[in-house]
Design an enzyme around this catalytic site. Structure first.
Site, PDB file in Angstrom:
ATOM      1  N   CYS A   1      21.578 102.105  16.786  1.00  0.00           N
ATOM      2  CA  CYS A   1      21.764 102.168  18.235  1.00  0.00           C
ATOM      3  C   CYS A   1      21.586 103.617  18.723  1.00  0.00           C
ATOM      4  CB  CYS A   1      23.105 101.565  18.645  1.00  0.00           C
ATOM      5  SG  CYS A   1      23.190 101.186  20.426  1.00  0.00           S
TER       6      CYS A   1
ATOM      7  N   HIS B   1      22.161  96.360  16.729  1.00  0.00           N
ATOM      8  CA  HIS B   1      23.301  96.520  15.836  1.00  0.00           C
ATOM      9  C   HIS B   1      23.204  95.511  14.686  1.00  0.00           C
ATOM     10  CE1 HIS B   1      25.846  99.243  18.240  1.00  0.00           C
ATOM     11  NE2 HIS B   1      25.283  98.650  19.280  1.00  0.00           N
TER      12      HIS B   1
ATOM     13  N   GLU C   1      25.131  95.306  12.232  1.00  0.00           N
ATOM     14  CA  GLU C   1      26.498  94.907  11.876  1.00  0.00           C
ATOM     15  C   GLU C   1      27.047  93.832  12.801  1.00  0.00           C
ATOM     16  OE1 GLU C   1      27.258  98.109  14.952  1.00  0.00           O
ATOM     17  OE2 GLU C   1      25.704  97.585  13.494  1.00  0.00           O
TER      18      GLU C   1
END
Length: 212
Positions: A81, A192, A194
């Site tokens: 990001c 992202h 994650e």
């Protein structure tokens, strides 16, 4: 087990990144210590919020120097990001022009889109032979951002130089922007991983597989 450091410079989803990397088999440490960051098999640079604030935090822990030293030695770094955005030359937000790490030419600026932020799931277009996106064709990833890189000079057709041109993955929200970069030991995603479920976990696994 690959040893990965998530760089703690006051920005980013540190614990989310730590948990996601642990789930895919990495030995993860969250640290602001430059020596710990230099010694890891892989370094993850997260980031959320304003470009200028991220750069201030990064400089406070000697982040640009750590990133540069790792790359000079061929040691892998993954930006996520705003952690991707600060790898470019400059960021322009709210009229403020901030110098980035300068690992790549290019300017981070507001996207041209009818709705901002770009928040939610989106597909990407990755280049043939991509290691990060291997086996992930057609998958969707989770984005949260209003700024991005719309032009990447090193990726333009006909550009030559001593180094192999970066492999660039693109996405669209209003207009086209850089969604991922693979450039030797330096990789990055605007989205992202994650927060991207199974697809994000697979991408992180792909990255771990590139670590020596």
């Amino acid at each position: 087990m690959k040893k990965v450091v998530v760089l703690d410079y006051g920005s980013g989803n540190l614990r989310s990144a730590e948990r996601a990397l642990t789930r895919v088999g990495a030995d993860v440490t969250v640290s602001a210590d430059p020596e710990v960051a230099l010694e890891a098999d892989g370094l993850v640079v997260p980031g959320v919020g304003a470009y200028a604030a991220c750069m201030d935090g990064l400089r406070a822990v000697d982040g640009p120097k750590v990133i540069g030293r790792r790359l000079a030695g061929g040691r892998p770094v993954l930006g996520i990001c705003v952690g991707m955005q600060i790898l470019f030359e400059r960021g322009v937000e709210h009229g403020q022009d901030t110098e980035g790490c300068g690992e790549w030419p290019g300017v981070v600026e507001q996207l041209h889109a009818p709705v901002l932020p770009h928040m939610g799931w989106n597909t990407v277009s990755s280049p043939a032979g991509s290691k990060l996106f291997a086996g992930l064709e057609g998958q969707r990833f989770y984005f949260v951002h209003s700024y991005g890189v719309r032009e990447f000079p090193l990726a333009e057709p006909g550009v030559t130089g001593r180094l192999t041109p970066p492999a660039v993955t693109w996405a669209e929200h209003g207009d086209r922007f850089v969604a991922g970069v693979e450039n030797g030991p330096l990789s990055a995603t605007q989205f992202h991983p994650e927060k991207s479920g199974d697809a994000g976990a697979a991408l992180l696994t792909n990255w771990l597989d590139t670590l020596d």
